[in-house]
Design an enzyme around this catalytic site. Structure first.
Site, short mmCIF file in Angstrom:
data_model
loop_
_atom_site.label_atom_id
_atom_site.label_comp_id
_atom_site.label_asym_id
_atom_site.label_seq_id
_atom_site.Cartn_x
_atom_site.Cartn_y
_atom_site.Cartn_z
N HIS A 101 4.19 7.82 -0.92
CA HIS A 101 3.50 6.55 -0.75
C HIS A 101 3.85 5.94 0.61
O HIS A 101 5.01 5.66 0.90
CB HIS A 101 3.92 5.60 -1.88
CG HIS A 101 3.26 4.27 -1.85
ND1 HIS A 101 3.96 3.11 -1.61
CD2 HIS A 101 1.96 3.91 -2.03
CE1 HIS A 101 3.13 2.08 -1.66
NE2 HIS A 101 1.92 2.54 -1.91
N GLU A 158 0.21 9.63 1.00
CA GLU A 158 -0.61 8.45 0.76
C GLU A 158 -0.44 7.47 1.92
O GLU A 158 0.68 7.30 2.43
CB GLU A 158 -0.19 7.78 -0.55
CG GLU A 158 -1.13 6.69 -1.05
CD GLU A 158 -0.88 5.32 -0.44
OE1 GLU A 158 -1.75 4.43 -0.59
OE2 GLU A 158 0.18 5.12 0.19
N ASP A 162 -2.54 3.95 4.33
CA ASP A 162 -3.54 2.90 4.44
C ASP A 162 -4.10 2.91 5.87
O ASP A 162 -3.38 3.23 6.81
CB ASP A 162 -2.91 1.53 4.18
CG ASP A 162 -2.04 1.53 2.94
OD1 ASP A 162 -2.59 1.42 1.84
OD2 ASP A 162 -0.80 1.67 3.09
N HIS A 188 -0.84 -1.04 6.55
CA HIS A 188 -1.17 -1.60 5.25
C HIS A 188 -1.63 -3.06 5.30
O HIS A 188 -2.70 -3.41 4.83
CB HIS A 188 0.02 -1.48 4.28
CG HIS A 188 -0.24 -2.07 2.94
ND1 HIS A 188 0.02 -3.40 2.65
CD2 HIS A 188 -0.73 -1.53 1.80
CE1 HIS A 188 -0.32 -3.65 1.39
NE2 HIS A 188 -0.78 -2.53 0.85
#
Length: 283
Positions: A33, A59, A61, A74
């Protein structure tokens, strides 16, 4: 041992979810993440360390700068994790050169694709402009099969598919070679609320146009990841990925439920749990 569940098979899975070595072996996937980098989240150093630790799935953003560059970040504001301040969208890409995240440079998504050419990326679109920018970037780098597109806003997922089709790639938007996507908040709410009425398969086939679900353990006081939820999703051909799980006992419980992926901030913990089950490393 992993509980026996119905394998996702209602619709053919896109290559992101079907063609990698872990997926071919039937392994649940481990996702780092934001690179599982903690203070240096969403940086090349974090992603490289996760890859070297055995993660094949990363993962992250993405947001767009004022001049349209897709950057791995993010928050809507810069203050929490970087040396910059204010709104992310107010800066052009060149403005980020003077700033860092956890001592590391800001990262363009195009540079991440090039730096880790064998990795697969689970990408959360954090603003509306990210949808067409992501479509253009995947076309430019021929990286269709390396990315799963996600967003809390289902409108961004739909905008991404429209942008892919507009580029002249209808098979990548909705066809058999489509780019993988997961459902946003509205899609997940529909699956949680209407699934018990026997509508999961109908939703997946006719309403949602998604390839997997990526969900928290709970939404407020409402449990999401239950044995029945996993069973219903699998019967409808939807793999279930759970975020963000850092406790080893919880990871073990979820694996026993038959979930298909776990996202974590604790790369070391997930690697240890997966190693005990013989499903590590994942590339």
């Amino acid at each position: 041992m992993r509980a026996a569940t119905t394998s996702p098979a209602l619709l053919p899975a896109p290559a992101y979810l079907a063609a990698s070595a872990p997926a071919r072996r039937g392994w649940p996937l481990g996702f780092a993440h934001r690179g599982a980098g903690n203070e240096r989240e969403n940086t090349l150093a974090a992603f490289t360390a996760a890859w070297e630790a055995g993660f094949g799935y990363l993962e992250l953003d993405v947001r767009t700068t004022s001049d349209g560059v897709l950057v791995v970040f993010h928050d809507a504001t810069l203050d929490r994790v970087s040396t910059a301040a204010g709104d992310f969208s107010a800066l052009a890409w060149a403005d980020f050169a003077a700033h860092t995240v956890g001592g590391e440079p800001f990262l363009r998504f195009a540079d991440l694709l090039a730096a880790l050419p064998e990795a697969r990326f689970n990408v959360d679109l954090k603003d509306a402009d990210a949808a067409p920018a992501m479509a253009a970037l995947l076309a430019e780098h021929d990286a269709w099969d390396r990315v799963l597109v996600a967003s809390f806003h289902d409108s961004r997922r739909r905008a991404f598919r429209r942008a892919v089709a507009a580029l002249g790639h209808p098979e990548r938007a909705h066809g058999p070679e489509r780019v993988a996507t997961s459902g946003g908040a509205a899609a997940i709410a529909a699956l949680v609320l209407l699934g018990p009425l026997g509508l999961t398969g109908w939703l997946r086939r006719y309403a949602l146009d998604i390839d997997c679900v990526q969900v928290p353990l709970h939404q407020g006081r409402v449990p999401v990841v239950t044995a029945d939820f996993v069973r219903r999703c699998h019967a409808a051909g939807l793999p279930v990925h759970v975020w963000v799980v850092d406790d080893p006992a919880e990871m073990e419980r979820l694996l026993d439920l038959g979930v298909d992926g776990i996202m974590t901030d604790r790369a070391d913990v997930l690697a240890e749990v997966f190693t005990r089950r013989g499903i590590w490393p994942q590339h």
